[in-house]
Design an enzyme around this catalytic site. Structure first.
Site, mmCIF file in Angstrom:
data_model
loop_
_atom_site.group_PDB
_atom_site.id
_atom_site.type_symbol
_atom_site.label_atom_id
_atom_site.label_comp_id
_atom_site.label_asym_id
_atom_site.label_seq_id
_atom_site.Cartn_x
_atom_site.Cartn_y
_atom_site.Cartn_z
ATOM 1 C CG PHE A 144 95.191 54.293 -44.274
ATOM 2 C CD1 PHE A 144 95.554 53.222 -45.073
ATOM 3 C CD2 PHE A 144 95.069 55.545 -44.870
ATOM 4 C CE1 PHE A 144 95.779 53.385 -46.434
ATOM 5 C CE2 PHE A 144 95.291 55.726 -46.234
ATOM 6 C CZ PHE A 144 95.643 54.629 -47.019
ATOM 7 C CG ASP A 229 96.722 60.924 -40.268
ATOM 8 O OD1 ASP A 229 95.924 61.769 -40.704
ATOM 9 O OD2 ASP A 229 97.101 59.935 -40.929
ATOM 10 C CE LYS A 264 90.785 60.803 -46.143
ATOM 11 N NZ LYS A 264 90.484 60.143 -47.416
HETATM 12 C C1 LIG Z 1 93.973 59.188 -41.658
HETATM 13 C C2 LIG Z 1 94.515 59.275 -43.043
HETATM 14 N N1 LIG Z 1 95.795 59.633 -43.229
HETATM 15 C C3 LIG Z 1 96.322 59.765 -44.469
HETATM 16 C C4 LIG Z 1 95.570 59.502 -45.586
HETATM 17 C C5 LIG Z 1 96.185 59.660 -46.953
HETATM 18 O O1 LIG Z 1 95.644 60.773 -47.586
HETATM 19 P P1 LIG Z 1 95.721 60.902 -49.187
HETATM 20 O O2 LIG Z 1 94.863 59.831 -49.757
HETATM 21 O O3 LIG Z 1 95.217 62.299 -49.462
HETATM 22 O O4 LIG Z 1 97.152 60.745 -49.563
HETATM 23 C C6 LIG Z 1 94.236 59.113 -45.440
HETATM 24 C C7 LIG Z 1 93.415 58.799 -46.614
HETATM 25 O O5 LIG Z 1 92.449 58.084 -46.542
HETATM 26 C C8 LIG Z 1 93.696 59.008 -44.144
HETATM 27 O O6 LIG Z 1 92.432 58.628 -43.928
#
Ligand SMILES: Cc1ncc(COP(=O)(O)O)c(C=O)c1O
Length: 405
Positions: A144, A229, A264
């Site tokens: 994700f 990520d 986050k």
């Molecule tokens: C691993 C990861 N990447 C990207 C995102 C996307 O972040 P945002 O919700 O701040 O756009 C999330 C959100 O849950 C995430 O857990």
């Protein structure tokens, strides 16, 4: 249209629930409760009921709700200057990027600031395509990465992707932790491999160290870039400042990304994201990428306070300690809780996989005073603030024992 004076009431909607249902554009499953306040690892609803918050703003509130250092920093900055686009230099932003660069992986000393995780992913994808002149992106199944078009193209779950096609071309998904699949997928058209060192939304799955090392080696061999990520796993969540630092703890080779995506927990709840650029990634040419709010002094002040708080309170060590306590307490439930298939995680990113859908059990936990998340339909995800106390951890374990009986 003339704007009426601010109305502090909810008009004729009645309750916050009714008002949000009526005036929001849908998209969210909401629990039937209204959260109005937080402190440390506790939140309160509008009836005054306290809950131990293992949602933590979806892994955002690492330093705890209403953290005094963050509150003071934001208050002071709000009264100084909040808007200063990157058209100008800014004192607080300068201090922030210096400070963040000092704790990024070695030789990663340039940063692009964003407002969210998905924007950090967009930035990394653009940087990788620009650096390599290639378009291919290899991502992992169950991964994700966000919901804007580039990030959504890297996200795997067809449920999120399918209604919005056509997505960005050039993305491929391979099985997570499958070294052979990665070797097969990479060639000289690939700009980047993107991996979460622990898949969060996808079910709390840990990447094997060898998988991450292979990804790094393949990227080197094929002139591609490695994107980690760490939007969910960064800032101490897994018991190290960055989750990929767990690789090499056994004395074997470490691994470092070329691009590191963060968000986050970065700014204590103020929207912010960042991308670290390693030595293989050239800086953006002037004017080619940007953001109105990115790098705003309010977020930078909050981000500085978060880094100070993590250091002053050893929140990384605390995450490791409380995470181990929570995990072993939950693992001890396994013999007499056949509903639980597995407990897994790193630090305070913990998944409890059930043999049934988790939704009713989340509701039971709420009734017992613990808020938790899902990660797919079978996994309960616990991501409390890293300031959670040992006593609160034990209460969470007892609530899980009761709810999952
Ligand atoms: C691993 C990861 N990447 C990207 C995102 C996307 O972040 P945002 O919700 O701040 O756009 C999330 C959100 O849950 C995430 O857990």
């Amino acid at each position: 249209m003339m704007l009426p004076e601010t109305d502090q009431t909810l008009g004729d909607a009645g309750s916050p629930t009714d008002a949000e249902v009526r005036h929001e554009a849908g998209a969210y499953y909401k629990r039937p409760m209204t959260i109005v306040r937080g402190q440390g690892a506790t939140v309160w609803d509008d009836a005054g009921r306290a809950y131990i918050d293992c949602v933590g703003g979806i892994a955002v509130a690492n330093v705890g709700h209403a953290n005094p250092r963050v509150v003071a920093a934001i208050s002071a900055q709000a009264g100084t200057i909040m808007s200063c686009p990157e058209l100008f230099h800014n004192d607080v932003r300068a201090r922030y990027v210096t400070r963040l660069a000092a704790v990024l992986p070695p030789a990663m000393d340039r940063i692009f600031l964003t407002n969210s995780g998905t924007e950090a992913i967009e930035t990394a994808i653009k940087a990788a395509r620009l650096a390599t002149g290639r378009s291919g992106i290899v991502a992992a199944m169950r991964g994700f990465h966000g919901r804007t078009f580039g990030a959504l193209s890297a996200t795997w779950d067809p449920h999120y992707r399918q209604p919005f096609g056509p997505l960005v071309p050039g993305f491929r998904h391979v099985r997570f932790n499958d070294v052979a699949a990665l070797e097969h997928a990479i060639d000289d058209t690939v700009a980047a491999i993107i991996i979460e060192p622990v898949q969060g939304e996808g079910g709390v799955h840990l990447a094997d160290p060898e998988y991450l090392r292979t990804a790094a080696r393949l990227c080197q061999q094929h002139g591609a870039l490695l994107i980690f990520d760490e939007i969910q796993t960064g800032f101490g969540r897994t018991g190290r400042l960055w989750a990929h630092e767990h690789v090499g703890q056994d004395g074997a080779a470490t691994v470092a990304p070329d691009l590191l995506c963060l968000a986050k927990g970065i700014a204590g709840g103020v929207p912010m994201g960042a991308v670290g650029f390693g030595p293989r990634v050239p800086s953006f040419p002037l004017g080619l990428h940007g953001s109105t709010f990115g790098g705003n002094p309010l977020a930078c002040a909050a981000g500085l306070a978060v880094l100070d708080e993590i250091a002053a309170e050893d929140l990384v060590g605390r995450s490791a300690e409380m995470g181990a306590r929570l995990r072993s307490g939950l693992e001890a439930l396994l013999p007499d809780h056949p509903l639980i298939r597995e407990v897994r995680g790193l630090g305070l990113l913990i998944g409890i996989e059930l043999r049934e859908r988790v939704q009713p059990y989340l509701e039971r936990l709420t009734d017992l005073g613990v808020l938790a998340l899902t990660a797919g339909s079978l996994v309960i995800r616990l991501v409390p603030p890293l300031v959670i106390t040992a006593e609160q951890v034990d209460t969470v374990i007892a609530a899980c024992a009761e709810a999952l009986r």
